[in-house]
Design a protein around this motif. Structure first.
Motif, PDB file in Angstrom:
ATOM      1  N   VAL A  50       0.866  -1.182   0.000  1.00 52.43           N
ATOM      2  CA  VAL A  50       0.000   0.000   0.000  1.00 52.43           C
ATOM      3  C   VAL A  50       0.899   1.227   0.000  1.00 52.43           C
ATOM      4  CG1 VAL A  50      -1.817   1.254   1.212  1.00 52.43           C
ATOM      5  CG2 VAL A  50      -1.802  -1.248   1.251  1.00 52.43           C
ATOM      6  N   ARG A  54      -2.565   5.362  -0.218  1.00 50.91           N
ATOM      7  CA  ARG A  54      -3.466   4.246   0.098  1.00 50.91           C
ATOM      8  C   ARG A  54      -3.893   3.448  -1.131  1.00 50.91           C
ATOM      9  NH1 ARG A  54      -5.381   4.466   5.520  1.00 50.91           N
ATOM     10  NH2 ARG A  54      -7.134   3.130   4.980  1.00 50.91           N
ATOM     11  N   VAL A  56      -3.333   0.348  -3.608  1.00 53.20           N
ATOM     12  CA  VAL A  56      -2.717  -0.976  -3.519  1.00 53.20           C
ATOM     13  C   VAL A  56      -1.872  -1.202  -4.766  1.00 53.20           C
ATOM     14  CG1 VAL A  56      -3.158  -3.466  -3.418  1.00 53.20           C
ATOM     15  CG2 VAL A  56      -4.616  -1.880  -2.135  1.00 53.20           C
ATOM     16  N   ALA A  79     -12.021  -4.655   0.164  1.00 52.78           N
ATOM     17  CA  ALA A  79     -11.689  -4.139   1.496  1.00 52.78           C
ATOM     18  C   ALA A  79     -12.954  -4.210   2.339  1.00 52.78           C
ATOM     19  CB  ALA A  79     -11.189  -2.709   1.394  1.00 52.78           C
ATOM     20  N   LEU A 103      -7.622   2.558  -0.867  1.00 50.43           N
ATOM     21  CA  LEU A 103      -8.328   1.792   0.151  1.00 50.43           C
ATOM     22  C   LEU A 103      -9.199   2.735   0.970  1.00 50.43           C
ATOM     23  CD1 LEU A 103      -5.491  -0.525   1.506  1.00 50.43           C
ATOM     24  CD2 LEU A 103      -7.594  -1.277   0.423  1.00 50.43           C
ATOM     25  N   ASP A 107      -8.484   1.563   9.727  1.00 47.95           N
ATOM     26  CA  ASP A 107      -7.367   0.664   9.977  1.00 47.95           C
ATOM     27  C   ASP A 107      -7.902  -0.588  10.660  1.00 47.95           C
ATOM     28  OD1 ASP A 107      -4.663  -0.061  10.082  1.00 47.95           O
ATOM     29  OD2 ASP A 107      -4.459   0.706  12.108  1.00 47.95           O
ATOM     30  N   VAL A 111      -8.771  -7.484   4.253  1.00 49.92           N
ATOM     31  CA  VAL A 111      -8.631  -7.231   2.821  1.00 49.92           C
ATOM     32  C   VAL A 111      -8.527  -8.597   2.147  1.00 49.92           C
ATOM     33  CG1 VAL A 111      -7.175  -6.223   1.020  1.00 49.92           C
ATOM     34  CG2 VAL A 111      -7.471  -5.027   3.187  1.00 49.92           C
ATOM     35  N   TYR A 130      -5.487  -5.484   7.281  1.00 51.89           N
ATOM     36  CA  TYR A 130      -4.801  -4.257   6.884  1.00 51.89           C
ATOM     37  C   TYR A 130      -4.577  -3.374   8.103  1.00 51.89           C
ATOM     38  CZ  TYR A 130      -3.933   0.347   5.028  1.00 51.89           C
ATOM     39  OH  TYR A 130      -3.377   1.572   4.772  1.00 51.89           O
ATOM     40  N   THR A 132      -2.155   0.156   9.013  1.00 50.02           N
ATOM     41  CA  THR A 132      -1.256   1.155   8.459  1.00 50.02           C
ATOM     42  C   THR A 132       0.082   1.122   9.145  1.00 50.02           C
ATOM     43  OG1 THR A 132      -2.219   2.784   9.966  1.00 50.02           O
ATOM     44  CG2 THR A 132      -3.041   2.745   7.715  1.00 50.02           C
TER      45      THR A 132
END
Length: 132
Positions: A50, A54, A56, A79, A103, A107, A111, A130, A132
């Motif tokens: 990512v 954001r 992918v 997502a 995305l 958080d 996914v 997922y 961050t």
């Protein structure tokens, strides 16, 4: 000669299976060249990454972990964010597949990545959390 009764054999078999399962469960994923997560066990390897915006990025690598350009590969990502499910489509860009949209915000959600060698191939699904 050492004699082991049937109950001892069963117990040893169960312990060996648990030890193997625990090792697989706690094994860390192989990091990709871009710092993402390698999804596939065999080449061509697919890396889930990512970027700062954001989006992918799915890159492919040979057995030697050298980049393999995108040809017919197809990817979709779903997502499962708190705001609802969002399906991301991909386009080829700079030798990788890049999502056309970012995305969703947030958080700690699931996914689901679906990869196919070409449009008619059987898909392979990968689920990850997922963060961050």
């Amino acid at each position: 000669m050492l004699s082991i009764n049937m109950n001892t054999r069963k117990t040893l078999s169960i312990l060996a299976a648990l030890a193997f399962s625990a090792g697989a469960l706690f094994a860390k994923p192989i990091p990709g060249p871009k710092g993402g997560r390698i999804l596939t066990e065999a080449a061509p390897h697919a890396e889930f990454f990512v970027d700062a915006n954001r989006h992918v990025v799915i890159s492919f690598y040979g057995a030697d972990m050298k980049p393999v350009p995108v040809s017919e590969q197809v990817a979709t990502v779903t997502a499962e964010a708190p705001s609802g499910k969002t399906k991301l489509e991909f386009a080829a860009k700079d030798g990788a597949l890049v999502s056309t949209a970012p995305l969703p915000s947030g958080d700690g959600y699931r996914v689901v990545v679906q990869l196919k060698a070409n449009a008619t191939a059987k898909p392979s699904n990968y689920r990850l959390e997922y963060h961050t």
